[in-house]
Write an enzyme that holds these catalytic residues in place. Sequence first.
Site, PDB file in Angstrom:
ATOM      1  N   ASP A 177      -8.233   4.063  19.474  1.00 41.87           N
ATOM      2  CA  ASP A 177      -7.554   2.716  20.263  1.00 41.87           C
ATOM      3  C   ASP A 177      -8.555   1.670  20.746  1.00 41.87           C
ATOM      4  O   ASP A 177      -8.465   0.494  20.158  1.00 41.87           O
ATOM      5  CB  ASP A 177      -6.818   3.294  21.519  1.00 41.87           C
ATOM      6  N   GLU A 422      -9.726  16.160  26.842  1.00 41.59           N
ATOM      7  CA  GLU A 422      -9.327  15.287  25.670  1.00 41.59           C
ATOM      8  C   GLU A 422     -10.637  14.736  24.873  1.00 41.59           C
ATOM      9  O   GLU A 422     -10.701  14.786  23.729  1.00 41.59           O
ATOM     10  CB  GLU A 422      -8.785  13.993  26.248  1.00 41.59           C
TER      11      GLU A 422
END
Length: 458
Positions: A177, A422
């Site tokens: 992103d 993550e």
Amino acid sequence: MQNYPGLLDEAKEILQRNTVTVTVGGKSYERIVPSKDYYVHQWLWDSAGIAMGQVHVNEEDAFNELVSLVAGQWSNGLIPHIIYNPNETRYYPPADQWQTTRFTKNGIKTSGITDPPLLAIAAEYLCANASDEQKKRDFINIVLPSLMAYHDYLKRYRDPEDCGLLTIVHPWESGTDNSPRWDSILKRIDLNMIPTSIKANVDMNRKDIRYQDSQERPTEEDYYRYIYLIELFKDLSWDYTRIVQETPFAVKDIFFNSIWERANEALAALLHQYGDQEEANKYQRWAEETRRALTNTWSEANRQYCDIDVTQGNQQVIVVPTNALFMPLYAGAVTDQQLDSLLHRLSQTDEFSTEYPVPSTAINSQYFDKECYWRGPTWPIANYFIIEGLKKYKAKHKNVDQLANFLTSRTIQMIRFNGFWEYFDPIDDGASGETKGRGFNSFSWTAAILIQLLYAEK
Ligand code: GLC
């Protein structure tokens, strides 16, 4: 694998805990969400990666994961990057912000953009690793037509120039992103041009920074631009011919396209085994075109493959040293000379060889930030692609095998010593006793990749 039975059990438990049942339009779907703390829907490339780990644990669940994913496919073939759970409100932007239900079946709510196209790769992996032939056939009957429609959509709308490289239209489509690769393009979207209603919507509703340290997440300005793009595509009625021409963010992304190359090979292999030979040859041809095109993005001066900014007729190469520059290994697009450069960069302690390699941005780059999302941290999914890519070049160079094994064991240790996060802080700054884990914990992808790595080590 025998060395870490406890770790493997922990990974399995995480997948189990993150499994949810969703009922949409009277039909029930089982799926594993990335994280129960925040990512409570289904993400395309997470799901594909999750299924590849899950097949070693429970074949049926792995097949279901992908069947549930293709249920969100649009009538034009697009598989969206998020398939929403209508009962969950924890994630921003919410399902209704996209206004895309007219494109799906059974009222399924989805986003309107896609994700790195890992799906065919996962489908091939499942068929290669599952043992129940009948289940494989049932799965193939449902998924193969969807895969073909998805690839045909991508080729038709995202490669209108027929150059072998697909165009992504939103940073989220890259999966990386807030990578610094996108900075120069995003900066051109003038914040003054973004309606105040969009900014207010973000300010009021953005949720990741309610649960996380904002230092680790994309900036407010980036978020305004992400949502602005969505609103723009909505105004264009999700007409992808126009979106690709008019979006202020259009890129031939080397990361995304390396996966596209492998995905076409995987789809061709599935069709050779289960389907039409002519169609198989078509996807094989697309893979070859992409491989050639990726090789040609190499810049000798910068010793890297480069994304190409193709926004509104541009043809500008993007030179930022990130882990994306190793992705053409995964696509088999690397020449002997390029391989030498890549191995060198991967071994440099001031670039990509850190305590927990491979950082998402080279540590000597002005863009490096060890804690911020895709601007520095190490991501297990990206490591998986680099490891698989290196394995393809085993015969070419004596250091390759060693490097692939080293990366595998460092990735396993990174998870073993810190937990199933993550993403991870890649460098050793002397702070002892502190976890290197960042983002959300008990992360499904991380668990699934660990399972794959342990099985591959067997
Ligand atoms: C973040 C990541 C993206 C991933 C999603 C769900 O948005 O950047 O790659 O798919 O989380 O895990």
